[in-house]
Design a protein around this motif. Structure first.
Motif, PDB file in Angstrom:
ATOM      1  N   ALA A  32       0.853  -1.197   0.000  1.00  0.00           N
ATOM      2  CA  ALA A  32       0.000   0.000   0.000  1.00  0.00           C
ATOM      3  C   ALA A  32       0.888   1.246   0.000  1.00  0.00           C
ATOM      4  CB  ALA A  32      -0.925  -0.010   1.204  1.00  0.00           C
ATOM      5  N   ALA A  33       1.967   1.228   0.796  1.00  0.00           N
ATOM      6  CA  ALA A  33       2.881   2.377   0.833  1.00  0.00           C
ATOM      7  C   ALA A  33       3.538   2.560  -0.530  1.00  0.00           C
ATOM      8  CB  ALA A  33       3.937   2.159   1.909  1.00  0.00           C
ATOM      9  N   LEU A  34       4.050   1.449  -1.048  1.00  0.00           N
ATOM     10  CA  LEU A  34       4.700   1.491  -2.362  1.00  0.00           C
ATOM     11  C   LEU A  34       3.710   1.964  -3.422  1.00  0.00           C
ATOM     12  CD1 LEU A  34       7.529   0.509  -3.391  1.00  0.00           C
ATOM     13  CD2 LEU A  34       6.359  -1.503  -4.216  1.00  0.00           C
ATOM     14  N   GLY A  35       2.503   1.421  -3.371  1.00  0.00           N
ATOM     15  CA  GLY A  35       1.465   1.748  -4.361  1.00  0.00           C
ATOM     16  C   GLY A  35       1.028   3.197  -4.254  1.00  0.00           C
ATOM     17  N   ALA A  36       0.926   3.722  -3.017  1.00  0.00           N
ATOM     18  CA  ALA A  36       0.490   5.112  -2.850  1.00  0.00           C
ATOM     19  C   ALA A  36       1.509   6.051  -3.473  1.00  0.00           C
ATOM     20  CB  ALA A  36       0.314   5.412  -1.366  1.00  0.00           C
ATOM     21  N   PHE A  37       2.794   5.802  -3.192  1.00  0.00           N
ATOM     22  CA  PHE A  37       3.828   6.655  -3.791  1.00  0.00           C
ATOM     23  C   PHE A  37       3.837   6.499  -5.307  1.00  0.00           C
ATOM     24  CE2 PHE A  37       5.612   6.766   0.512  1.00  0.00           C
ATOM     25  CZ  PHE A  37       5.908   8.119   0.597  1.00  0.00           C
ATOM     26  N   LEU A 168       9.886  11.560  -5.062  1.00  0.00           N
ATOM     27  CA  LEU A 168       8.733  10.800  -4.583  1.00  0.00           C
ATOM     28  C   LEU A 168       8.905   9.308  -4.900  1.00  0.00           C
ATOM     29  CD1 LEU A 168       6.292  12.120  -3.231  1.00  0.00           C
ATOM     30  CD2 LEU A 168       5.037  11.838  -5.352  1.00  0.00           C
ATOM     31  N   GLN A 169       9.391   9.050  -6.116  1.00  0.00           N
ATOM     32  CA  GLN A 169       9.631   7.650  -6.521  1.00  0.00           C
ATOM     33  C   GLN A 169      10.640   6.994  -5.585  1.00  0.00           C
ATOM     34  OE1 GLN A 169      10.788   8.032 -10.599  1.00  0.00           O
ATOM     35  NE2 GLN A 169       8.781   7.434 -11.366  1.00  0.00           N
ATOM     36  N   ARG A 170      11.741   7.770  -5.287  1.00  0.00           N
ATOM     37  CA  ARG A 170      12.799   7.207  -4.443  1.00  0.00           C
ATOM     38  C   ARG A 170      12.285   6.941  -3.026  1.00  0.00           C
ATOM     39  NH1 ARG A 170      16.348  11.545  -6.195  1.00  0.00           N
ATOM     40  NH2 ARG A 170      16.818  11.035  -8.347  1.00  0.00           N
ATOM     41  N   ILE A 171      11.520   7.899  -2.490  1.00  0.00           N
ATOM     42  CA  ILE A 171      10.976   7.716  -1.129  1.00  0.00           C
ATOM     43  C   ILE A 171      10.061   6.488  -1.121  1.00  0.00           C
ATOM     44  CG2 ILE A 171       9.469   8.702   0.650  1.00  0.00           C
ATOM     45  CD1 ILE A 171      10.472  11.472  -0.216  1.00  0.00           C
ATOM     46  N   GLY A 172       9.211   6.398  -2.155  1.00  0.00           N
ATOM     47  CA  GLY A 172       8.280   5.269  -2.261  1.00  0.00           C
ATOM     48  C   GLY A 172       9.025   3.949  -2.291  1.00  0.00           C
ATOM     49  N   LEU A 173      10.104   3.913  -3.092  1.00  0.00           N
ATOM     50  CA  LEU A 173      10.887   2.669  -3.202  1.00  0.00           C
ATOM     51  C   LEU A 173      11.545   2.331  -1.870  1.00  0.00           C
ATOM     52  CD1 LEU A 173      12.557   2.820  -6.712  1.00  0.00           C
ATOM     53  CD2 LEU A 173      10.976   1.100  -5.852  1.00  0.00           C
ATOM     54  N   ALA A 174      12.092   3.373  -1.197  1.00  0.00           N
ATOM     55  CA  ALA A 174      12.790   3.128   0.075  1.00  0.00           C
ATOM     56  C   ALA A 174      11.811   2.625   1.138  1.00  0.00           C
ATOM     57  CB  ALA A 174      13.482   4.403   0.544  1.00  0.00           C
ATOM     58  N   VAL A 175      10.682   3.327   1.280  1.00  0.00           N
ATOM     59  CA  VAL A 175       9.687   2.908   2.285  1.00  0.00           C
ATOM     60  C   VAL A 175       9.167   1.516   1.938  1.00  0.00           C
ATOM     61  CG1 VAL A 175       7.402   3.404   3.240  1.00  0.00           C
ATOM     62  CG2 VAL A 175       9.024   5.257   2.882  1.00  0.00           C
ATOM     63  N   GLY A 176       8.862   1.314   0.650  1.00  0.00           N
ATOM     64  CA  GLY A 176       8.352   0.013   0.190  1.00  0.00           C
ATOM     65  C   GLY A 176       9.363  -1.089   0.453  1.00  0.00           C
ATOM     66  N   ALA A 177      10.670  -0.789   0.208  1.00  0.00           N
ATOM     67  CA  ALA A 177      11.705  -1.819   0.388  1.00  0.00           C
ATOM     68  C   ALA A 177      11.814  -2.213   1.856  1.00  0.00           C
ATOM     69  CB  ALA A 177      13.042  -1.298  -0.119  1.00  0.00           C
ATOM     70  N   VAL A 178      11.788  -1.207   2.754  1.00  0.00           N
ATOM     71  CA  VAL A 178      11.902  -1.508   4.194  1.00  0.00           C
ATOM     72  C   VAL A 178      10.708  -2.364   4.636  1.00  0.00           C
ATOM     73  CG1 VAL A 178      11.833  -0.498   6.508  1.00  0.00           C
ATOM     74  CG2 VAL A 178      13.277   0.523   4.755  1.00  0.00           C
ATOM     75  N   LEU A 179       9.516  -1.931   4.205  1.00  0.00           N
ATOM     76  CA  LEU A 179       8.325  -2.696   4.592  1.00  0.00           C
ATOM     77  C   LEU A 179       8.306  -4.073   3.929  1.00  0.00           C
ATOM     78  CD1 LEU A 179       5.650   0.119   4.644  1.00  0.00           C
ATOM     79  CD2 LEU A 179       6.448  -1.199   6.571  1.00  0.00           C
ATOM     80  N   ALA A 180       8.821  -4.139   2.699  1.00  0.00           N
ATOM     81  CA  ALA A 180       8.865  -5.434   2.000  1.00  0.00           C
ATOM     82  C   ALA A 180       9.768  -6.407   2.751  1.00  0.00           C
ATOM     83  CB  ALA A 180       9.345  -5.257   0.571  1.00  0.00           C
ATOM     84  N   LEU A 181      10.897  -5.868   3.250  1.00  0.00           N
ATOM     85  CA  LEU A 181      11.824  -6.704   4.020  1.00  0.00           C
ATOM     86  C   LEU A 181      11.120  -7.235   5.278  1.00  0.00           C
ATOM     87  CD1 LEU A 181      14.835  -7.515   3.821  1.00  0.00           C
ATOM     88  CD2 LEU A 181      15.293  -5.739   5.496  1.00  0.00           C
TER      89      LEU A 181
END
Lengths: 294, 223
Positions: A32-37, A168-181
């Protein structure tokens, strides 16, 4: 055989209980975080593309040219080079445009004693002058003409917007990556607990001659199902949020950024999110340890 | 069916070397019923575990059902185990599944066609006299019934060789006798059986070839 493996995966999911549910929740949150960004960035990308396409330099004139001399002035402007198209906008036309833009409040214009708007020329730069540096140079050349009061426009704010989109893309990827982990770890933990719960089954499977593939595949399928469920909930949640926010968001986007309609993911982008979730879950399922090798 | 040549098995417990089996050699032909006797700790279970490749010998050669067990690749171990039925002292039944489901589980794991499963399971249950208890959970069974269910599970895949590790260890004499009778019936139908037991009387009672292990060494091989 495949039916049996699916049945075993479902049995394992039930055994996973709350841990399996929290794994699904974490996958939902990460996607959801990744998708929102992603959806924000998609729409911002459209704004950038649209404004790049609509790029104009507006040359405000000191005074309205005498009747019949507008073409002469335009030729003078064109001579500075780097111009594809031009359009002269008289004071009256500018006022008309303002009236249109004000819509319901157009009556305000009628209260004006004189027309305060300057005459202008809308300049579309030639492709070679559409870069930030090219537009800057064009603005500078036009500013030197004596008939010109002020020149506005350029690509700088569009480029700043593009830079913001990339951020925005980078923040989305970073937040998504942490949550994905975190999601992978949650699925791995849920699967490891299931592995402990089904130690006896696995022992019997190994003793009777089941291949490692048959032993491990239910775990993989279980992770895959968790990932897919999490991704589906994330996409559903994002779509619901999009539909809820749309009535309030669209006029704002249209007024501030000139974007007539905010879009959601295309079916292929939804498929990427669902596939991503399934992969996260399956990977978590495969990482689980606890079974004794044959 | 089984060939062991100069088999050694040693374990290291820290700096100490423990010899579980020392220079064990014997052969068991197809269709034989052999008893592997010896006191607790003599190496019987280790030997059986070597046969189904749960352990690898430190030295020596082992052949089982046509497989070179010592040289078997990890990916081929399931093939060896499909040829072997196993019964243990504890029945190892899955507690959440009834008797029928415990036996079905084996066939489904091995990818048996669906239409073959029910008849084969019913046949296995009938062979051990447990048809009437098919829907019972393991906890609802007596120890003897649990061991019968375990035998049915071993038989359902129609193994060429049955390894039985102290299958009567938890049973009183009357029930143990019933299990032995069942093993005799299974053997009469052509299955090779290797039965490990610490009960000397049981080995005598069966009047079959007996291999006697003591402290990891094969002391006697008597018919």
């Amino acid at each position: 055989m495949f039916l049996f493996l699916i049945e075993e995966a479902v049995r394992d999911l039930r055994r996973g209980g709350r841990v399996a549910a929290s794994a699904v929740l974490l996958i939902t949150l990460s996607l959801a975080a990744l998708g929102a960004f992603w959806v924000l960035s998609l729409n911002l990308g459209r704004v950038v593309a649209q404004w790049r396409d609509r790029l104009r330099v507006v040359v405000y004139l000191r005074e309205e040219p005498a009747p019949g001399t507008a073409d002469e002035l335009l030729a003078k402007l064109e001579a500075v080079g780097g111009i594809q198209r031009m359009r002269y906008v008289s004071k009256a036309e500018a006022l008309q445009t303002l009236r249109r833009q004000l819509g319901g409040q157009a009556s305000l214009v009628a209260e004006l004693a004189t027309n305060p708007l300057p005459p202008s020329v809308e300049v579309t730069p030639a492709p070679e002058a559409s870069t930030p540096a090219g537009t800057r140079a064009l603005v500078q050349r036009l500013s030197t003409l004596p008939e010109v009061e002020e020149v506005q426009g350029g690509t700088e704010w569009v480029e700043r917007l593009a830079e913001f989109q990339r951020l925005l893309q980078r923040i989305g990827l970073a937040v998504g990556a942490v949550l994905a982990l975190a999601a992978i770890l949650a699925v791995t933990t849920a699967t490891t607990l299931v592995l402990h719960a089904r130690r006896q089954e696995m022992e019997i499977m190994r003793l009777v001659g089941a291949s490692e593939m048959v032993i491990r595949l239910p775990l993989f399928l279980q992770g895959l199902a968790q990932g897919l469920a999490g991704a589906a909930v994330a996409v559903g949640g994002l779509y619901a949020a999009y539909r809820l926010a749309l009535p309030a968001l669209e006029p704002l986007l249209s007024f501030t950024l000139g974007l007539p309609r905010a879009t959601f993911f295309s079916p292929s982008e939804v498929a990427v999110l669902l596939g991503g979730g399934a992969l996260l879950g399956a990977f978590g399922g495969l990482l689980a340890k606890g079974g004794r090798p044959a | 069916m089984i060939q062991l040549q100069h088999v050694f098995k040693e374990y290291r417990v820290g700096p100490v070397k423990v010899t579980a089996l020392a220079d064990v050699s014997f052969e068991i032909d197809k269709g034989e019923f052999t008893v592997l006797a010896g006191p607790s700790g003599s190496g019987k279970t280790t030997l059986l575990r070597l046969l189904y490749r749960d352990e690898v010998p430190t030295e020596g050669e082992i052949r089982v059902a046509g497989y070179e067990v010592t040289r078997l690749r990890r990916s081929n171990i399931p093939q060896l185990r499909r040829a072997i039925g196993m019964v243990f002292q504890d029945a190892k039944l899955l507690p959440g599944r009834n008797v029928y489901e415990n036996i079905v589980f084996v066939l489904r794991v091995l990818g048996t066609p669906r239409r073959e499963i029910a008849p084969r399971v019913m046949q296995a249950l009938k062979a051990v006299g447990l048809s009437a208890r098919a829907q019972a959970l393991p906890a609802q069974l007596s120890l003897g019934e649990q061991q019968r269910a375990s035998l049915a599970r071993a038989l359902v895949k129609e193994p060429a060789l049955l390894l039985a590790d102290e299958p009567t260890g938890n049973l009183d004499e009357g029930i143990a006798e019933e299990i032995l009778d069942l093993l005799r019936e299974i053997w009469n139908r052509g299955t090779t059986i290797l039965l490990a037991t610490h009960r000397a009387t049981l080995a005598d009672q069966l009047k079959r070839r007996t291999l006697v292990l003591e402290r990891g060494r094969l002391l006697k091989d008597k018919d």
